[in-house]
Structures are given as C-alpha cells and as structure tokens.
Design an enzyme around this catalytic site. Sequence first.
Site, mmCIF file in Angstrom:
data_model
loop_
_atom_site.group_PDB
_atom_site.id
_atom_site.type_symbol
_atom_site.label_atom_id
_atom_site.label_comp_id
_atom_site.label_asym_id
_atom_site.label_seq_id
_atom_site.Cartn_x
_atom_site.Cartn_y
_atom_site.Cartn_z
ATOM 1 N N CYS A 21 0.847 -1.196 0.000
ATOM 2 C CA CYS A 21 0.000 0.000 0.000
ATOM 3 C C CYS A 21 0.882 1.247 0.000
ATOM 4 C CB CYS A 21 -0.913 -0.008 1.224
ATOM 5 S SG CYS A 21 -1.950 1.441 1.393
ATOM 6 N N CYS A 36 -0.155 4.091 -6.483
ATOM 7 C CA CYS A 36 -1.094 3.316 -5.675
ATOM 8 C C CYS A 36 -1.190 1.957 -6.333
ATOM 9 C CB CYS A 36 -2.472 3.979 -5.617
ATOM 10 S SG CYS A 36 -3.757 2.956 -4.834
#
Length: 273
Positions: A72, A197
């Site tokens: 993440c 991302c």
Amino acid sequence: MSGPIGVFDSGHGGLTTLAALRARLPDRPFVYLGDHANAPYGVRSPAEISALTQASVERLFAEGCELVILACNTAAAVALRGLQEGWLAREHPEKRVLGVFVPVIEALTGRPWAADGPPVDLAGLRIAVFATPATVASGAFPRELAFRARGVEVTQVACPGLVDALEEARHADARELARGFAQQAAGACPERAFLGCTHYPLVRDAFAAGLPEGVEILSQPDLVAASLADYLQRHPQRAGHGAALTCLTSGDPEAVSAAARALTGEDYRFRPA
C-alpha cells in the site's frame, strides 16, 4: 526456517504486487492481507493510517512472517518511517517491514538506495505521480526523490474516488476517472509517469489514454519484485521456501474473493484475518 513473506494492502490493489512477486519468486511462500473492512486508506488521517497499518503488520507477524512488504503506497508514505523508527525498533527489531517507493526511486535515479555521494543530476526529467490524497499530502515521494536526485520536475495528481471505484468493481467509472486524472497532468508534458497506488495498474491503459503519447509508465509491481529478489539474495534467511499462498481479509471473505476474481481474473481464496 523462516516463514512466509507478508504482503499488506488496504484492499485489492496489492494483488498486482503479489502477482509480480510470485512470478519473480515462485519458490517463496506468501501471506497476503487486505484490510478491506477499512479501505480506502487514502482519505484517512495519518494517525488512522498508522494505527491500521501497525495492526495489519502485527497480524502478519502472527502468521510467522519475518519480512513484510507494505504494498500500500499510502501506508508506505504515511506510516512506514514512524513504524520503523518507533514500534518496530522497540518491539520487533529482528523483523523487517519494507515499502514500495524505494524500488521506483532507484529505477528513476539509477543508483542503489544505500549509495553514498551527492544527488544524481536529472535536470529536465519530468515525472507525473498519480496517488491517493493522503499520499500526495504526505509529500513522501518528492521528498525521498529529492534526497537522491536534483533537477526533477514532479507533478503530483491526487486521485480521489479511484480506489473506491476499483474496490467496488465499477470498472467503467474507474477507467473514466483514471483517464481524467491523467489528462490533468498532460499539460506538464511528463516523460515518465508513476502510478503511486497499487490499485492503479488495474486501469493502466486508461491512464495511458489520458497521457501524451510516448510517456513511459513505470511498472511498480515489477520493480518491487526485482528489488525483493535482490534483497533475498543478500538476506536469504528472511523468508522460507515453498509455493504456499494464504490470503487474509478483514472484510467478508466471500465478497472479497469474488471481487478479486472480477478485478484480476485469478481465483484468490480469502479467509478471515
């Protein structure tokens, strides 16, 4: 013998990194943990992101992981340094938690992270960074890049709503959003683009459609996989052997498994974390 390698993401996005890791390291076991119940992280406060990240890393430690990859980007940008210097140093000095910015910056600068010397001169390089609002607000990517390179023009674009659309399998909405965010950076005439991302590679072609022709889109999953393979050559004791895969979720396992199949085409079987 050391245990599996942990891979953590706020939701499904880290599956893009997991796939690249397993392709590069087919003889290593992995445990994937998606915090789907609390996704997305990109709109949460730094304190929330840090607390949720620590809890998920602890859960992976409980699965026997000695090494955890924060797939993440938001968690890596907002929480990693604080966890490494605080909680991990105090409570788990024998374990390692690695982020996903380092391999990208190494690829951009052409130098190892630990190399000494002045920053590399990359005068004129223009890069567009697409990330969650929290990652952009943290300033982590341009800050870390500036330590190792000078002369780079960084255009950051926050992409609110894109993770939500992908997690909810609203593919048409996600593609429209990605193309629109890419168009916001087109005026800066970037030469390279970084999808900051792990969800965003799922709509890589939509980003490409909104960018000027010829812009190179860096493949973060492949760069992370190559970096981890190099790390394990130097630190083979950090992970065990075998092809086992365990997938955990804080959300509903059946719903998460179905959404993962819809997003990736792969049959990931999640169980409760």
